[in-house]
Design an enzyme around this catalytic site. Structure first.
Site, PDB file in Angstrom:
ATOM      1  CD  GLU A 158      36.963  38.346  36.661  1.00 38.49           C
ATOM      2  OE1 GLU A 158      36.355  39.333  36.247  1.00 38.49           O
ATOM      3  OE2 GLU A 158      36.934  37.979  37.850  1.00 38.49           O
ATOM      4  CD  GLU A 264      39.073  35.944  42.636  1.00 40.81           C
ATOM      5  OE1 GLU A 264      37.891  36.305  42.642  1.00 40.81           O
ATOM      6  OE2 GLU A 264      39.919  36.436  41.855  1.00 40.81           O
TER       7      GLU A 264
HETATM    8  O1  G3I Z   1      36.955  52.150  46.985  1.00 38.65           O
HETATM    9  C1  G3I Z   1      35.626  52.645  46.916  1.00 38.65           C
HETATM   10  C2  G3I Z   1      35.406  53.600  47.995  1.00 38.65           C
HETATM   11  O2  G3I Z   1      36.244  54.715  47.771  1.00 38.65           O
HETATM   12  C3  G3I Z   1      33.936  53.984  48.018  1.00 38.65           C
HETATM   13  O3  G3I Z   1      33.706  54.812  49.121  1.00 38.65           O
HETATM   14  C4  G3I Z   1      33.052  52.748  48.106  1.00 38.65           C
HETATM   15  C5  G3I Z   1      31.586  53.094  48.102  1.00 38.65           C
HETATM   16  O4  G3I Z   1      30.838  52.158  47.353  1.00 38.65           O
HETATM   17  O5  G3I Z   1      33.331  51.946  47.050  1.00 38.65           O
HETATM   18  C6  G3I Z   1      34.663  51.498  47.071  1.00 38.65           C
HETATM   19  O6  G3I Z   1      34.943  50.637  46.034  1.00 38.65           O
HETATM   20  C7  G3I Z   1      34.367  49.335  46.086  1.00 38.65           C
HETATM   21  C8  G3I Z   1      35.503  48.333  46.266  1.00 38.65           C
HETATM   22  O7  G3I Z   1      34.999  47.034  46.119  1.00 38.65           O
HETATM   23  C9  G3I Z   1      36.199  48.456  47.615  1.00 38.65           C
HETATM   24  O8  G3I Z   1      35.304  48.231  48.652  1.00 38.65           O
HETATM   25  C10 G3I Z   1      33.645  49.115  44.777  1.00 38.65           C
HETATM   26  O9  G3I Z   1      32.510  49.960  44.715  1.00 38.65           O
HETATM   27  C11 G3I Z   1      33.243  47.682  44.649  1.00 38.65           C
HETATM   28  O10 G3I Z   1      32.749  47.454  43.331  1.00 38.65           O
HETATM   29  C12 G3I Z   1      34.442  46.783  44.863  1.00 38.65           C
HETATM   30  O11 G3I Z   1      34.019  45.443  44.762  1.00 38.65           O
HETATM   31  C13 G3I Z   1      35.063  44.510  44.555  1.00 38.65           C
HETATM   32  C14 G3I Z   1      34.849  43.804  43.221  1.00 38.65           C
HETATM   33  O12 G3I Z   1      35.870  42.823  43.054  1.00 38.65           O
HETATM   34  C15 G3I Z   1      34.900  44.772  42.057  1.00 38.65           C
HETATM   35  O13 G3I Z   1      34.594  44.103  40.893  1.00 38.65           O
HETATM   36  C16 G3I Z   1      35.020  43.494  45.680  1.00 38.65           C
HETATM   37  O14 G3I Z   1      35.339  44.125  46.912  1.00 38.65           O
HETATM   38  C17 G3I Z   1      36.028  42.368  45.408  1.00 38.65           C
HETATM   39  O15 G3I Z   1      35.844  41.341  46.323  1.00 38.65           O
HETATM   40  C18 G3I Z   1      35.782  41.811  44.014  1.00 38.65           C
HETATM   41  O16 G3I Z   1      36.773  40.843  43.763  1.00 38.65           O
HETATM   42  C19 G3I Z   1      36.680  40.167  42.500  1.00 38.65           C
HETATM   43  C20 G3I Z   1      38.088  39.762  42.118  1.00 38.65           C
HETATM   44  O17 G3I Z   1      38.941  40.878  42.128  1.00 38.65           O
HETATM   45  C21 G3I Z   1      38.112  39.107  40.740  1.00 38.65           C
HETATM   46  N1  G3I Z   1      37.190  37.996  40.692  1.00 38.65           N
HETATM   47  C22 G3I Z   1      35.832  38.267  41.116  1.00 38.65           C
HETATM   48  C23 G3I Z   1      35.843  38.888  42.522  1.00 38.65           C
HETATM   49  C24 G3I Z   1      34.432  39.070  43.018  1.00 38.65           C
HETATM   50  O18 G3I Z   1      33.739  39.992  42.220  1.00 38.65           O
END
Ligand code: G3I
Length: 360
Positions: A158, A264
């Site tokens: 990205e 994805e």
């Molecule tokens: O790891 C922490 C955890 O320690 C905490 O307790 C929890 C509470 O909110 O948050 C956890 O982190 C989260 C993480 O996912 C794991 O669950 C983050 O807040 C959350 O922002 C994160 O979201 C991920 C996102 O990328 C971040 O931008 C999504 O799961 C994941 O599916 C998403 O994947 C991205 C690809 O990598 C790139 N393309 C877009 C795609 C969708 O956004």
């Protein structure tokens, strides 16, 4: 005579067992089997998926996995002197045990990236040289650890802007300009010359953004940077993309000699770009909790169309990966709104869209 009869009976029993096994296998065909002659079918996973009912589903339906979060810079390298391998190792070991391919995701991104990477002990930005050294060390350590186990990497994720600018503004561009992109590919290639290296992005069927991604990739290829493929994320919705734009993207990127993977895939039941996500500046849409018959029909038609296109371009496409396993958990849930973007429902049963995808 008695021995002969016993042998014959044993033979008949074993062949009928074989027949039953083969028949069961046929009945239990998964996505990966229907698409055996096309491309691997993958899924984004979390370690939590292996200790629940999802584990069997993953093994039966898919032949490739991508760690949803575990290999991103923040989670895997939280401090300069500390790597956290447990989640990533769990996923790679699960894949090896079950003979699944692994796509690594992702080595360089603007999100989920630790602050220490960009700053010195006083909290100021580090120099370009230091940032690139840190990037090299990170990529070398992670890619080397999984050398021979991970066949493809999303190296840069990205980097192109959604708006009118060319590159997305980030700490990477602030400190290195454009250089981090080519360096990341060079570092990954040096660490594992056999790995297939991808540039990965979303909204790749929107002409203005697609043109910028094309320009970036063309420039990298002309400079001899080791980029081998483009990952089209495919966070789509019931209203996007059109068949025409999808085909155009595949043709444009293939013309650069790059392999294409849909990395994805999900189809949000809410209309709009970026997987129907509520993006900055958009009003929160009216909340709908149910998966209505109308959504089901629209989604089924979009899935049918996109897989029809994937099959048409099987020579150019080397993988299709879903982003999450089932509607029970999807990254698209949130802000109080449930989504239903995948092929398996919350009970892990195939949805109607599934049967459209495997009917060809
Ligand atoms: O790891 C922490 C955890 O320690 C905490 O307790 C929890 C509470 O909110 O948050 C956890 O982190 C989260 C993480 O996912 C794991 O669950 C983050 O807040 C959350 O922002 C994160 O979201 C991920 C996102 O990328 C971040 O931008 C999504 O799961 C994941 O599916 C998403 O994947 C991205 C690809 O990598 C790139 N393309 C877009 C795609 C969708 O956004």
């Amino acid at each position: 005579m008695k021995t002969h009869i016993r042998k014959l009976t044993l033979f008949m029993a074993s062949t009928s067992l074989l027949f039953i096994a083969a028949n069961n296998y046929k009945d239990n065909k998964g996505l990966k089997d229907y698409y055996k002659k096309y491309f691997p079918i993958g899924v984004a996973v979390r370690p939590a998926d292996f200790s629940s009912g999802e584990s069997n589903l993953i093994i039966n339906e898919f032949n490739s996995v991508t760690p949803e979060n575990a290999m991103k810079m923040g989670p895997i390298h939280p401090r300069e002197d500390r790597y956290y391998w447990r989640d990533a190792d769990t996923i790679v070991n699960f894949a090896i045990r079950n003979k699944l391919k692994v796509r690594g995701h992702t080595l360089c991104w603007h999100a989920q990236t630790p602050n220490w990477l960009f700053t010195d002990s006083a909290g100021n930005n580090v120099s370009k040289e230091i940032l690139l050294q840190r990037l090299e060390s990170h990529i070398n350590t992670v890619v080397s650890r999984y050398k021979g186990k991970i066949y493809a990497w999303d190296v840069v994720n990205e980097a192109i802007a959604d708006g009118p600018e060319y590159l997305r503004k980030s700490k990477w561009t602030e400190i290195t300009g454009e250089e981090f992109i080519e360096k990341a590919f060079e570092y990954a290639h040096a660490a594992d010359p056999d790995a297939v290296l991808f540039y990965n992005d979303y909204n790749t069927e929107i002409p203005a953004k697609r043109d910028k991604i094309y320009k970036l990739l063309k420039g990298l290829k002309e400079k001899g940077i080791p980029v081998h493929g483009v990952g089209l994320q495919a966070h789509w919705s019931v209203s996007t993309p059109t068949r025409q734009e999808l085909e155009k993207s595949i043709e444009m990127f293939s013309s650069l000699g790059l392999q294409i993977q849909f990395t994805e895939l999900d189809i949000s039941v809410y209309s709009g770009r970026q997987g129907g996500q509520l993006i900055q500046g958009q009003q929160q849409q009216q909340q709908k909790a149910e998966f209505t018959a109308e959504m089901e029909q629209q989604q089924l038609e979009k899935y049918k169309m996109v897989f029809d296109v994937f099959r048409k371009y099987k020579k150019n496409i080397t993988g299709v990966t879903f982003w999450n396993v089932s509607d029970k958990y999807t990254w698209l849930d949130g802000r109080g709104r449930k989504n239903y973007p995948l092929l398996f429902d919350q009970e892990l049963k195939p949805k109607k869209a599934y049967w459209e995808v495997v009917k060809f």
